[in-house]
Design an enzyme around this catalytic site. Sequence first.
Site, PDB file in Angstrom:
ATOM      1  N   ASP A  33    -102.933  53.302 -13.092  1.00 24.32           N
ATOM      2  CA  ASP A  33    -102.019  54.319 -13.587  1.00 24.32           C
ATOM      3  C   ASP A  33    -100.802  53.650 -14.233  1.00 24.32           C
ATOM      4  OD1 ASP A  33    -100.705  56.716 -14.006  1.00 24.32           O
ATOM      5  OD2 ASP A  33    -100.919  57.422 -11.952  1.00 24.32           O
ATOM      6  N   ASP A  34    -100.595  53.887 -15.514  1.00 25.30           N
ATOM      7  CA  ASP A  34     -99.418  53.362 -16.232  1.00 25.30           C
ATOM      8  C   ASP A  34     -99.412  51.834 -16.319  1.00 25.30           C
ATOM      9  OD1 ASP A  34     -98.639  55.998 -16.419  1.00 25.30           O
ATOM     10  OD2 ASP A  34     -96.616  55.676 -15.673  1.00 25.30           O
ATOM     11  N   CYS A  71    -101.600  60.590 -18.389  1.00 21.18           N
ATOM     12  CA  CYS A  71    -102.417  60.699 -17.178  1.00 21.18           C
ATOM     13  C   CYS A  71    -103.343  61.907 -17.156  1.00 21.18           C
ATOM     14  CB  CYS A  71    -101.522  60.689 -15.946  1.00 21.18           C
ATOM     15  SG  CYS A  71    -100.051  61.715 -16.085  1.00 21.18           S
ATOM     16  N   ARG A  75    -107.584  61.826 -17.505  1.00 21.30           N
ATOM     17  CA  ARG A  75    -108.465  62.171 -16.384  1.00 21.30           C
ATOM     18  C   ARG A  75    -109.450  63.269 -16.783  1.00 21.30           C
ATOM     19  NH1 ARG A  75    -105.670  59.257 -12.430  1.00 21.30           N
ATOM     20  NH2 ARG A  75    -103.901  58.489 -13.626  1.00 21.30           N
ATOM     21  N   LYS A 128    -105.892  59.820  -7.156  1.00 18.23           N
ATOM     22  CA  LYS A 128    -105.110  60.837  -7.871  1.00 18.23           C
ATOM     23  C   LYS A 128    -106.009  61.770  -8.678  1.00 18.23           C
ATOM     24  CE  LYS A 128    -101.838  60.812 -11.782  1.00 18.23           C
ATOM     25  NZ  LYS A 128    -100.821  59.998 -12.471  1.00 18.23           N
ATOM     26  N   HIS A 130    -104.815  65.255 -10.336  1.00 13.94           N
ATOM     27  CA  HIS A 130    -103.935  65.644 -11.441  1.00 13.94           C
ATOM     28  C   HIS A 130    -104.663  66.421 -12.533  1.00 13.94           C
ATOM     29  CE1 HIS A 130    -100.005  64.362 -13.706  1.00 13.94           C
ATOM     30  NE2 HIS A 130     -99.974  65.609 -13.253  1.00 13.94           N
ATOM     31  N   HIS A 222     -97.767  53.132 -11.376  1.00 11.17           N
ATOM     32  CA  HIS A 222     -96.894  54.228 -11.816  1.00 11.17           C
ATOM     33  C   HIS A 222     -95.611  54.233 -10.985  1.00 11.17           C
ATOM     34  CE1 HIS A 222     -95.609  58.392 -12.539  1.00 11.17           C
ATOM     35  NE2 HIS A 222     -96.598  58.569 -13.411  1.00 11.17           N
ATOM     36  N   ASP A 325    -105.228  54.401 -17.401  1.00  6.57           N
ATOM     37  CA  ASP A 325    -105.136  55.772 -17.915  1.00  6.57           C
ATOM     38  C   ASP A 325    -104.248  55.895 -19.147  1.00  6.57           C
ATOM     39  OD1 ASP A 325    -102.636  55.529 -16.677  1.00  6.57           O
ATOM     40  OD2 ASP A 325    -102.683  57.533 -15.812  1.00  6.57           O
ATOM     41  N   ASN A 326    -103.333  54.970 -19.340  1.00  2.12           N
ATOM     42  CA  ASN A 326    -102.496  54.939 -20.547  1.00  2.12           C
ATOM     43  C   ASN A 326    -101.796  53.595 -20.594  1.00  2.12           C
ATOM     44  OD1 ASN A 326    -100.895  57.320 -18.626  1.00  2.12           O
ATOM     45  ND2 ASN A 326     -99.834  55.376 -18.963  1.00  2.12           N
ATOM     46  N   LYS A 401     -96.708  54.567 -23.342  1.00  3.71           N
ATOM     47  CA  LYS A 401     -97.328  55.768 -22.772  1.00  3.71           C
ATOM     48  C   LYS A 401     -96.870  57.024 -23.526  1.00  3.71           C
ATOM     49  CE  LYS A 401     -96.987  58.495 -18.463  1.00  3.71           C
ATOM     50  NZ  LYS A 401     -96.459  58.466 -17.081  1.00  3.71           N
TER      51      LYS A 401
END
Length: 553
Positions: A33-34, A71, A75, A128, A130, A222, A325-326, A401
Amino acid sequence: MTPFPRLACFLLLGLSTLLGAAPKPNIIIIMSDDMGYSDLGCYGSEIETPQLDELAANGLRYTQFYNTSRCCPTRASLLTGLYAHQAGIGEMTSDRGAPGYRGDLSRNAVTIAEALKPAGYRTYMSGKWHLAKQLKPDGDKFNWPLQRGFDRFYGTIIGAGSFYDPWTLTRGNKAITPEDDPEYQPETFYYTDAISDNAARFINEHDSEEPFFMYVAYTAPHWPLHALEKDIEKYKGRYDDGYEAIRKARYERMKQLGVIQEDWALSPAPGSWSDLPEEQRAWEARAMEVYAAMIDSMDQGIGRIVDALENEGEFENTLILFLHDNGGCDETIGWVKREKGRPPRAPMSPDELQTEMFPTHTRKGQPIVYGKDAMPGPATTYMSYRRNWANVSNTPFREYKSKNHEGGIATPLIAHWPKGIAAKNELRHRPGHLIDLMATCLDLSGAEYPEIYAKHRIQPFEGQSLKASFSKDEDPDRILLFEHYGRAAIRDGNWKLVRLGVNKPWELYGLEKDRSEMNNLVAEHPEKAAALEELWTWHAWRTRIYPKPGDGK
């Protein structure tokens, strides 16, 4: 059944056994994540990621794979094989009214878990989610993991929160806290460890007679910058030389590794280490130490997942895919002091749920400090590492991002599968996208993609299977589409058209020689730019980017 057909069936069954029909592979998709393109050791980083590096050394690294820059849409796209707007998550998890922006995973889409279950797969998720706008433990859970194809789930429904006391922590459909979960009571609760440990547990408790699909969605790294001191200690002093030195070293390693080309430029840095006062440098160095420790901890947990596969005899026939994810996140979180002298309060009871993304106190009742009055890492702090370090994470690319320049959408992809990938430590330069993961899972599992699921008509998936690229590199002739909050892009072969917003001008780049997007070719090739804009618009209507919420377009 008459004796002859029955005998024929037995003979066919025996023949398939003698021929050793290959069992269906297990599939694990792991996502961070991130994280930026250069944050893994095997993609050029100084951060220690030996587990992922080993998977890459015994498998493949893809150099031109893409996410959606944020994010929620990532997903949605990963799990459905659709562009995010087709899956109903064009922005975030709030209902904006337009078809592509409902904030819930569409019922006209199936998840990989839903698609693979009819093919005999057990399905697990840790981490996660989301993908649902309804977060309350007593509300309708129609878009929570168990209702979207997963047999077992441990994790969080929302997108961010404390690593020591996560918001919306859930097991199955039941809201829990770190203290009242009867199934997981480590000596020290840290959410990254919890995701890893529960994923490993699902493997250990799996019935090996069936294949499984597992989705492991970390929240690391993140914000907030939370890490265990034992992991932070490893990086003490490593970032004291500042942004530029780390970024330049990564750039040179990336060229040596072949994950970027020699002639791709290093994009400009947004800030200078030498301009910072000494006190600020100490804080900034600590921020990056914690960020590195968060990635290090995730890598250690992936090692425990691999250990579980080996202990259960499943490692050889498990495809592991790892991606982000990014891109690196330049958001400024927690840098402004919120309140002075916030007093302690009584500790939370073991079953008292955490209900805030930005809590004021820890579970023990300690005040959480926002701003630079405390060094990041422990539960009493809550902040991000900001733009300059995000620029390092995204080496050598531009932007961050939520943007659709390469810094926002470029991700590593590691593929490891001993029984299915003979190549070792090879690169694949095939352009790819999250939409390809559904196609790959269907291809390897033999699952049928449904036209109707739970009485809903299902949209055809958009991606292309990666299976052929496991044997050799490809250069598929394809178009890839991007949009998020008006920031948009289209890639057609090696041409890319991109903009930073609805009212911003389009930029045109030739990615083969300029993936760093430093030389805007709009003035030199206006016809190409116009053609790509028209193509983007056509696909925008096709994939529900249009109509936009509120304006009909």
